[in-house]
Design an enzyme around this catalytic site. Structure first.
Site, mmCIF file in Angstrom:
data_model
loop_
_atom_site.group_PDB
_atom_site.id
_atom_site.type_symbol
_atom_site.label_atom_id
_atom_site.label_comp_id
_atom_site.label_asym_id
_atom_site.label_seq_id
_atom_site.Cartn_x
_atom_site.Cartn_y
_atom_site.Cartn_z
ATOM 1 N N ASP A 56 -18.455 -0.569 -2.077
ATOM 2 C CA ASP A 56 -19.887 -0.795 -2.250
ATOM 3 C C ASP A 56 -20.250 -2.153 -1.673
ATOM 4 O O ASP A 56 -19.415 -3.039 -1.554
ATOM 5 C CB ASP A 56 -20.228 -0.820 -3.751
ATOM 6 C CG ASP A 56 -20.164 0.561 -4.359
ATOM 7 O OD1 ASP A 56 -20.077 1.535 -3.595
ATOM 8 O OD2 ASP A 56 -20.197 0.645 -5.599
ATOM 9 N N LYS A 112 -25.295 0.546 -0.840
ATOM 10 C CA LYS A 112 -26.434 1.328 -1.312
ATOM 11 C C LYS A 112 -27.537 0.419 -1.852
ATOM 12 O O LYS A 112 -28.437 0.862 -2.517
ATOM 13 C CB LYS A 112 -25.980 2.299 -2.410
ATOM 14 C CG LYS A 112 -25.253 3.481 -1.812
ATOM 15 C CD LYS A 112 -25.345 4.676 -2.678
ATOM 16 C CE LYS A 112 -24.191 4.690 -3.663
ATOM 17 N NZ LYS A 112 -24.212 5.842 -4.515
ATOM 18 N N MET A 118 -29.766 -2.675 -13.476
ATOM 19 C CA MET A 118 -30.655 -2.330 -12.362
ATOM 20 C C MET A 118 -32.120 -2.466 -12.716
ATOM 21 O O MET A 118 -32.959 -1.733 -12.221
ATOM 22 C CB MET A 118 -30.380 -0.888 -11.895
ATOM 23 C CG MET A 118 -28.987 -0.732 -11.336
ATOM 24 S SD MET A 118 -28.682 0.883 -10.661
ATOM 25 C CE MET A 118 -28.178 1.794 -12.105
HETATM 26 N N1 SAH Z 1 -20.642 0.210 -12.041
HETATM 27 C C1 SAH Z 1 -21.302 -1.070 -12.186
HETATM 28 C C2 SAH Z 1 -22.787 -0.934 -12.268
HETATM 29 C C3 SAH Z 1 -23.440 -0.427 -11.012
HETATM 30 S S1 SAH Z 1 -25.171 -0.420 -11.115
HETATM 31 C C4 SAH Z 1 -20.739 -1.778 -13.441
HETATM 32 O O1 SAH Z 1 -20.012 -1.162 -14.216
HETATM 33 O O2 SAH Z 1 -21.041 -2.949 -13.613
HETATM 34 C C5 SAH Z 1 -25.604 -1.966 -10.399
HETATM 35 C C6 SAH Z 1 -26.195 -2.868 -11.445
HETATM 36 O O3 SAH Z 1 -25.161 -3.472 -12.205
HETATM 37 C C7 SAH Z 1 -26.953 -4.049 -10.884
HETATM 38 O O4 SAH Z 1 -28.284 -3.713 -10.517
HETATM 39 C C8 SAH Z 1 -26.939 -5.000 -12.050
HETATM 40 O O5 SAH Z 1 -27.845 -4.651 -13.054
HETATM 41 C C9 SAH Z 1 -25.546 -4.765 -12.599
HETATM 42 N N2 SAH Z 1 -24.584 -5.723 -12.013
HETATM 43 C C10 SAH Z 1 -23.529 -5.462 -11.246
HETATM 44 N N3 SAH Z 1 -22.867 -6.599 -10.944
HETATM 45 C C11 SAH Z 1 -23.533 -7.601 -11.543
HETATM 46 C C12 SAH Z 1 -23.352 -9.008 -11.600
HETATM 47 N N4 SAH Z 1 -22.349 -9.612 -10.989
HETATM 48 N N5 SAH Z 1 -24.228 -9.733 -12.324
HETATM 49 C C13 SAH Z 1 -25.256 -9.127 -12.965
HETATM 50 N N6 SAH Z 1 -25.473 -7.813 -12.930
HETATM 51 C C14 SAH Z 1 -24.628 -7.050 -12.232
#
Ligand code: SAH
Length: 479
Positions: free
Chosen positions: A249, A271, A384
């Site tokens: 990703d 994405k 998100m």
């Molecule tokens: N599978 C991922 C989530 C994917 S959806 C997980 O388990 O974390 C993507 C969302 O995850 C982003 O829009 C944000 O809300 C959150 N996210 C992912 N990485 C992040 C980070 N380093 N800091 C804050 N939010 C994060």
């Protein structure tokens, strides 16, 4: 080469350890593991060795050291506190052509004991030739973390079938290909998945087939965590080291990708809004194409693959197409952001449950149970949601969550650029706009978020800004 490396078979061979203290006890334990017949010589034994001697696991010669103790032994370890005595033992050993190790004294030793990783039958031994044993030990820890736990059972299996493998593949080239298949193919995958019997059956089946087994590719769905490479699991690191192809990703940090095998092909299947966009169908086809070509494919996803990561869909697709897969969990953004902003997601007094919620699109908004989400004494971790903060706030206030409910909004959680914004629900959209919070950001809402202001420890804490009571009221009115 300053030293000649060798692995000695000491099974039932007499070995002498001189010294009765803790250091001697450590050496004795290692020798006993290797099956040696150990004699300990010392005027007195410490508690540990006394117990071992009492149980008859070592023979004990009580008294002051005598050179006759060296008669009939293969190896000697001198572990006394006196350097002159150690030197005397070394000199006696030299005359009799015994190999002598003086603990922590390479100058007196004729052999040294390496730092060892024991995954028998696999043994990895590391030596700094006496230059810095402590550093050799540090290196051992690093190598240890890279060794697949499935390797020990695989080697045990290979040991038992060695003769049959030799007979079936007499020529060296085909034997080597068979061992490659054994290491990279379904047998190891089954051992990793904790199916030892099925692994053995697979090996037997391959040996009785007429043709050489061909390597089928496989996919490992790996959670890369939120960005800090330190939050990768050891299993994830190993998968990155073994990958031929990595489909990742866009959110995956470069520091994480740097840990991958140098010659692995890296394909970004981003994405994120604005950047390149790869349709899910295209990702599925890429996975299939590379796996069917016999490659080891890592599908690397931010956070955890099964938390808002569409990992479930990819797994279904692989299963439908008969591709072998494994899943490696990762630290999801909610857990990482909570930890890195000092917010406990649950608390005995303030929050009995946590909900992971996505506020991605209108569809997710319309299907959420707002009355449930607005209840007190629970924590919401919202993924998100940056562009949806207005609507999120309006809905929660309208369904009864108090405007003074604390929040922590964490941008780029666990990365050096992390910023943590704190405040209360009524002010959330205005504050986020004022500080221009951007994705990726995670919202933690609930009583527990109050602790961020004091317990926060990583990255920047945005100053408590001027309050906007008008906004809170306006939002409440609008709802
Ligand atoms: N599978 C991922 C989530 C994917 S959806 C997980 O388990 O974390 C993507 C969302 O995850 C982003 O829009 C944000 O809300 C959150 N996210 C992912 N990485 C992040 C980070 N380093 N800091 C804050 N939010 C994060």
């Amino acid at each position: 080469m300053q030293l000649y490396p060798l692995f000695a078979d000491l099974t039932d061979r007499p070995v002498l350890v001189v010294g009765g203290g803790d250091v001697a006890a450590r050496k004795v334990a290692m020798l006993l593991r290797a099956g040696a017949k150990v004699t300990v010589g010392a005027p007195m034994l410490g508690p540990e060795l006394r117990e071992i001697a009492r149980r008859g696991r070592v023979a004990y010669r009580a008294g002051a050291y005598q050179s006759s103790w060296l008669d009939g032994v293969w190896l000697v370890i001198a572990a006394t506190r006196s350097r002159p005595l150690n030197a005397r033992i070394a000199a006696d050993g030299h005359v009799r052509q015994r190999l002598v190790n003086v603990v922590d004294d390479p100058a007196l030793s004729s052999f040294q004991v390496p730092a060892v990783i024991d995954r028998s039958p696999l043994l990895v031994a590391i030596s700094s030739s006496g230059a810095a044993p402590v550093l050799a030990r540090r290196l051992r820890e690093r190598i240890e973390s890279l060794i697949d736990p499935a390797l020990a059972p695989l080697l045990q299996l290979a040991q038992r079938y060695r003769a049959r493998i030799r007979a079936r593949y007499a020529d060296l080239g085909s034997r080597r290909r068979f061992y490659d298949w054994l290491h990279d193919g379904p047998v190891t995958a089954l051992l990793r998945a904790s199916h030892p019997l099925r692994a053995e059956k697979q090996l037997i089946a391959a040996l009785s087939e007429n043709s050489e087994p061909t390597s089928q590719g496989s996919v490992v769905l790996v959670g890369a965590g939120p960005g800090d490479p330190g939050l990768l699991t050891l299993r994830a690191l190993r998968a990155l080291n073994e990958a031929d192809v990595i489909l990742h990703d866009e959110l995956i940090s470069p520091q994480v990708l740097d840990l991958a095998r140098r010659d692995a092909v890296q394909i970004a299947v981003g994405k994120r809004g604005g950047g390149i966009h790869t349709a899910q169908d295209t990702i599925h086809l890429l996975l299939l194409e590379h796996a069917q070509a016999g490659r080891c494919v890592v599908r690397l996803k931010g956070g955890d693959p099964f938390v808002f990561g569409r990992g479930g869909e990819e797994l279904e697709y692989l299963r439908a197409h008969g591709i072998a897969y494994e899943v490696v969990p990762g630290i999801t953004a909610a857990l990482a952001c909570a930890a890195y902003s000092g917010v406990p997601l649950t608390h005995r007094d303030h929050a009995q449950s946590v909900r992971l919620v996505t506020a991605h699109c209108q569809h997710s908004f319309n299907t959420l149970d707002w009355a449930e989400l607005a209840r007190e004494r629970q924590t919401l971790a919202v993924y998100m949601g940056v562009s949806k903060l207005d609507e999120l706030t309006r809905q929660l206030l309208a369904h009864g969550r108090a405007a003074d409910t604390p929040f922590a909004l964490i941008e780029n959680g666990s990365l050096p650029s992390q910023r943590t914004l704190t405040g209360t629900l009524g002010d959330l959209p205005a504050l986020a706009a004022q500080h221009a919070i951007r994705a990726p950001a995670l919202l933690i809402l609930g009583e527990v978020a109050a602790s961020a202001a004091a317990s926060h420890w990583y990255g920047e804490l945005l100053d408590l800004p001027t309050r906007h009571p008008v906004t809170a009221n306006a939002l409440a009115d609008a709802a």
